[in-house]
Enzyme design. Structure first.
Site, PDB file in Angstrom:
ATOM      1  N   ASP A  65       0.673  -1.158   0.057  1.00  0.00           N
ATOM      2  CA  ASP A  65      -0.304  -0.078  -0.022  1.00  0.00           C
ATOM      3  C   ASP A  65       0.832   1.445  -0.271  1.00  0.00           C
ATOM      4  O   ASP A  65       1.848   1.204   0.635  1.00  0.00           O
ATOM      5  CB  ASP A  65      -1.130  -0.117   1.105  1.00  0.00           C
ATOM      6  CG  ASP A  65      -2.023  -1.024   1.076  1.00  0.00           C
ATOM      7  OD1 ASP A  65      -2.624  -1.263  -0.238  1.00  0.00           O
ATOM      8  OD2 ASP A  65      -2.084  -1.683   1.732  1.00  0.00           O
ATOM      9  N   ASP A 212      -9.825  -5.602  -1.170  1.00  0.00           N
ATOM     10  CA  ASP A 212      -8.827  -4.912  -0.294  1.00  0.00           C
ATOM     11  C   ASP A 212      -9.790  -4.030   0.555  1.00  0.00           C
ATOM     12  O   ASP A 212     -10.542  -3.506   0.389  1.00  0.00           O
ATOM     13  CB  ASP A 212      -7.947  -4.163  -0.709  1.00  0.00           C
ATOM     14  CG  ASP A 212      -7.354  -3.493  -0.079  1.00  0.00           C
ATOM     15  OD1 ASP A 212      -7.260  -4.232   1.599  1.00  0.00           O
ATOM     16  OD2 ASP A 212      -6.207  -2.505  -1.040  1.00  0.00           O
ATOM     17  N   GLY A 213     -10.103  -4.668   1.913  1.00  0.00           N
ATOM     18  CA  GLY A 213     -10.526  -3.602   3.067  1.00  0.00           C
ATOM     19  C   GLY A 213     -11.687  -4.427   3.716  1.00  0.00           C
ATOM     20  O   GLY A 213     -12.985  -4.974   3.799  1.00  0.00           O
TER      21      GLY A 213
END
Length: 262
Positions: A65, A212-213
């Site tokens: 990230d 993602d998340g």
């Protein structure tokens, strides 16, 4: 002799990989599953060791990230870290998610550092899904990334419509559907957002759809059921005493839904 035989072996391996992928897409609704632990949740003081540990636990990719403190309020990793990781992990697939305001600026640095995939945010270049000028800019950036030797991905924030990315699917390797607002790890999974995957999967069986998340064994089914095949998880993997088991659980969910939909 050795270099010739190794080149021939490489060629055969590439051919068999292509054939395997072709077979898998014929019998299922998505490409093979990839689990990509987010190194944002790792112990930065031991980053290379943590990454090696993830690979040994069965991780397919490593999710990096990159935040610039402008597009998102947090500031994280840059190209020098990717360069160090590439040196220590020459065979790793470095899945780089660029949360930056000017993604074009960083393409050369990340290509040189050894990034495998460069995924930028559509919102950096588009605020209107019907703008031809903005679409041309997105298309040119995808071309630049691929010409630089990296795979190309586009990321969508939770409020960005899936339809905006559809015109670019033929040029892209991956679409990243964020199931939290970008900027910080450890957020709660947004179940109402994940339906975007089904719109993208209906348009392409070949594209990698990454989620993602807030992904964990308790939330992965919701994403796998709508066509996702690449799962990013941070705290669920790094925070577990048994990360290999978590990776296996995530993979099992994706494979179960891929085969059921075939």
């Amino acid at each position: 002799h050795t270099s010739l035989s190794s080149r021939a072996l490489d060629s055969r391996e590439r051919e068999s990989e292509r054939a395997r992928k072709q077979r898998s897409t014929m019998t299922r609704d998505r490409p093979e599953c990839k689990i990509s632990p987010s190194i944002l949740s790792s112990d930065f003081a031991r980053l290379a060791e943590e990454c090696e540990r993830m690979v040994s636990c069965g991780a397919d990719w490593l999710h990096v990230d990159v935040m610039d403190g402008h597009f998102v309020p947090n500031l994280t990793l840059g190209a020098p870290i990717v360069k160090s990781l590439r040196k220590n992990l020459p065979d790793a697939f470095l899945d780089c998610h660029l949360m930056v305001s000017n993604p074009k600026q960083w393409v050369p640095d990340f290509a040189k550092a050894g990034a495998s995939l460069y995924c930028f945010h559509l919102e950096c270049l588009m605020d209107d899904g019907s703008s031809e000028a903005q679409a041309a800019e997105v298309s040119a950036l995808i071309d630049l990334i691929r010409e630089s030797g990296m795979k190309a991905g586009v990321a969508l924030k939770p409020k960005t419509p899936a339809e905006w990315v559809l015109p670019f699917l033929d040029k892209l390797d991956l679409v990243l559907v964020l199931t939290v607002e970008p900027g910080f790890g450890g957020q709660k999974f947004m179940a109402d957002v994940v339906g975007k995957c089904s719109v993208i999967r209906a348009a392409s069986k070949e594209i990698d759809i990454e989620v993602d998340g807030g992904l964990s064994p308790s939330t992965v089914d919701a994403a796998a059921a709508v066509g996702a095949n690449v799962v990013v998880a941070g705290s669920a993997i790094f925070g577990s005493d048994k990360p290999a088991e978590v990776i296996t659980t995530l993979r099992t969910s994706v494979e179960k839904h891929a085969n059921a939909a075939a």
